[in-house]
Design an enzyme around this catalytic site. Sequence first.
Site, mmCIF file in Angstrom:
data_model
loop_
_atom_site.group_PDB
_atom_site.id
_atom_site.type_symbol
_atom_site.label_atom_id
_atom_site.label_comp_id
_atom_site.label_asym_id
_atom_site.label_seq_id
_atom_site.Cartn_x
_atom_site.Cartn_y
_atom_site.Cartn_z
ATOM 1 N N PHE A 147 37.979 -9.525 -24.131
ATOM 2 C CA PHE A 147 37.598 -8.297 -23.619
ATOM 3 C C PHE A 147 36.047 -7.916 -22.983
ATOM 4 O O PHE A 147 34.885 -8.806 -23.419
ATOM 5 C CB PHE A 147 37.953 -7.205 -24.500
ATOM 6 C CG PHE A 147 37.613 -5.676 -24.554
ATOM 7 C CD1 PHE A 147 38.744 -5.018 -24.082
ATOM 8 C CD2 PHE A 147 36.660 -5.420 -24.495
ATOM 9 C CE1 PHE A 147 39.160 -3.844 -23.679
ATOM 10 C CE2 PHE A 147 36.632 -3.580 -24.019
ATOM 11 C CZ PHE A 147 37.417 -2.710 -23.635
ATOM 12 N N ASP A 224 37.030 -10.166 -32.825
ATOM 13 C CA ASP A 224 37.634 -8.761 -32.743
ATOM 14 C C ASP A 224 38.951 -8.394 -32.617
ATOM 15 O O ASP A 224 39.700 -8.581 -32.809
ATOM 16 C CB ASP A 224 37.134 -8.935 -30.792
ATOM 17 C CG ASP A 224 37.117 -7.008 -30.571
ATOM 18 O OD1 ASP A 224 37.887 -5.953 -31.328
ATOM 19 O OD2 ASP A 224 36.337 -7.053 -29.833
ATOM 20 N N TYR A 249 40.462 3.412 -33.473
ATOM 21 C CA TYR A 249 41.452 4.569 -32.637
ATOM 22 C C TYR A 249 42.072 3.894 -32.206
ATOM 23 O O TYR A 249 42.959 4.973 -31.286
ATOM 24 C CB TYR A 249 40.370 5.318 -31.627
ATOM 25 C CG TYR A 249 39.982 4.388 -30.623
ATOM 26 C CD1 TYR A 249 40.193 3.937 -29.491
ATOM 27 C CD2 TYR A 249 37.693 4.062 -30.732
ATOM 28 C CE1 TYR A 249 40.052 2.706 -29.035
ATOM 29 C CE2 TYR A 249 37.540 2.892 -30.124
ATOM 30 C CZ TYR A 249 38.413 2.388 -28.746
ATOM 31 O OH TYR A 249 37.572 1.707 -28.046
ATOM 32 N N LYS A 250 43.104 2.926 -32.377
ATOM 33 C CA LYS A 250 43.924 2.982 -32.030
ATOM 34 C C LYS A 250 45.375 2.952 -32.781
ATOM 35 O O LYS A 250 46.116 3.602 -33.200
ATOM 36 C CB LYS A 250 44.099 1.339 -31.578
ATOM 37 C CG LYS A 250 42.746 1.155 -30.639
ATOM 38 C CD LYS A 250 43.291 -0.400 -30.029
ATOM 39 C CE LYS A 250 42.171 -0.406 -28.992
ATOM 40 N NZ LYS A 250 41.716 -0.369 -27.996
ATOM 41 N N ARG A 398 50.930 -2.225 -19.588
ATOM 42 C CA ARG A 398 51.144 -2.483 -21.220
ATOM 43 C C ARG A 398 51.897 -1.110 -21.844
ATOM 44 O O ARG A 398 51.614 -0.260 -21.723
ATOM 45 C CB ARG A 398 49.619 -2.375 -21.843
ATOM 46 C CG ARG A 398 48.454 -3.542 -21.377
ATOM 47 C CD ARG A 398 47.363 -3.963 -21.938
ATOM 48 N NE ARG A 398 47.184 -2.548 -22.371
ATOM 49 C CZ ARG A 398 45.807 -2.585 -22.961
ATOM 50 N NH1 ARG A 398 45.235 -3.472 -23.761
ATOM 51 N NH2 ARG A 398 45.043 -1.139 -22.986
#
Length: 429
Positions: A147, A224, A249-250, A398
């Site tokens: 990322f 991560d 927050y996912k 996605r």
Amino acid sequence: MTDTDTTRAVAGTDWRRRAAELDAADPLAWARGEFLLDAAPGVVSYLDGNSLGRPLRATAQRMASFVHDEWGGRLIQGWTDDGSGRGGWMHWPEVLGDQLARAALGAGPGQAVVGDSTTVLFYKLARAVVDAAGPGRDEIVTDTGNFPTDRYVLEGVAAERGLRVRWVETDPAAGVEVEQVRAAVGERTALVTFSHVAYRSGHLADAAAITAAAHDAGALVLWDLSHSVGSVPLELDAWGVDAAVGCTYKYLNGGPGAPAFGYLAARHHGRLHQPVQGWMGHAEPFTMGPGYSPAAGARSLVSGTPPVLAMVPVRAGLDLLERAGIGAVRAKSELLTAFALDLVDDLLAGHDVEVASPREPGRRGGHVTLRRADFRAVNERLWADGVVPDFRAPDGLRLGLAPLSTSFTELLEGVVRLRRAVARSGEQR
């Protein structure tokens, strides 16, 4: 011709009946009622739960209650006594950290805290690891597909400490493999760090084997977990992981800008020291005296004032995850992604759509990535049509499937409308 007729004509299968059967058999179907699904009336298929989870009904209620009863009712006394019997807001980083460790990380108490952003905690832990590395260990190993924030932070840490980043080239449609790690690490390696689930492809790394390979070379590992926590079962203690970070927050539904978490294995407490020495990470913050003495345990990862208001939604999300159980979440996640692949193979056949995620359920996380040259424009059409996936340049779409809030029927509706958008895009070429 209706969407249902179109589906049958293309697939020779009644996919709507199949979706309804899967929803009827879903042991987590009750969880959808916990979310504010009616808050976005124009959205018929939300397929971006791997970027931002939906809000919980409990979150709206708890936020209002917190403002009125805890903030308004206790005022500054809430820092030391919030009525929970757990010592007040001051200790929420550890309290939520322990709940997260129990519900999702596979870790014992005292090793995780909630606070800061993923980027900040990633920096703290990366610096702590390289600063503690022995003589001659001047390399950081990561992959080119990691990322962006991780890559940028590592480049900055390397520049600060006079280190070198050793890049592992990974397939954009896959992720890092243990053989690549073994070939990259050695006596100069200080830190090995990857994403457990690759943000582009959804590839699920073999965290246990990669951690062992790094340890065999004398290096420490920082994972991560942003795209796996709350979706994929984790066993940080059993895997021997040294440090980890991730967002809430996912799949944990903590909301926009929700605080992240950091994990530091107990064996490293008192030995690894993060560089942002703030007063809330001091052993005795209210003495306010000279010199810095870090707090014991994972509390030492804290720097400034805990983001208490932002932790209220995180606690609601963790409560729901504990009720559901991470094993049940993973089981539904595998069914959702498998159903997505079946739909894509059938409904999008002949439309030049490439699957850029692993086919094997055990090798992918909670999202499926598709590729086609014009997906940026297709994504805009989908948003206008009430379908919200996630576009990643240059050509990736996605489908982020959140097991607690996504139904099989909702997924089907999204893919049917994706097929319609792709067909229209082809007509305009």
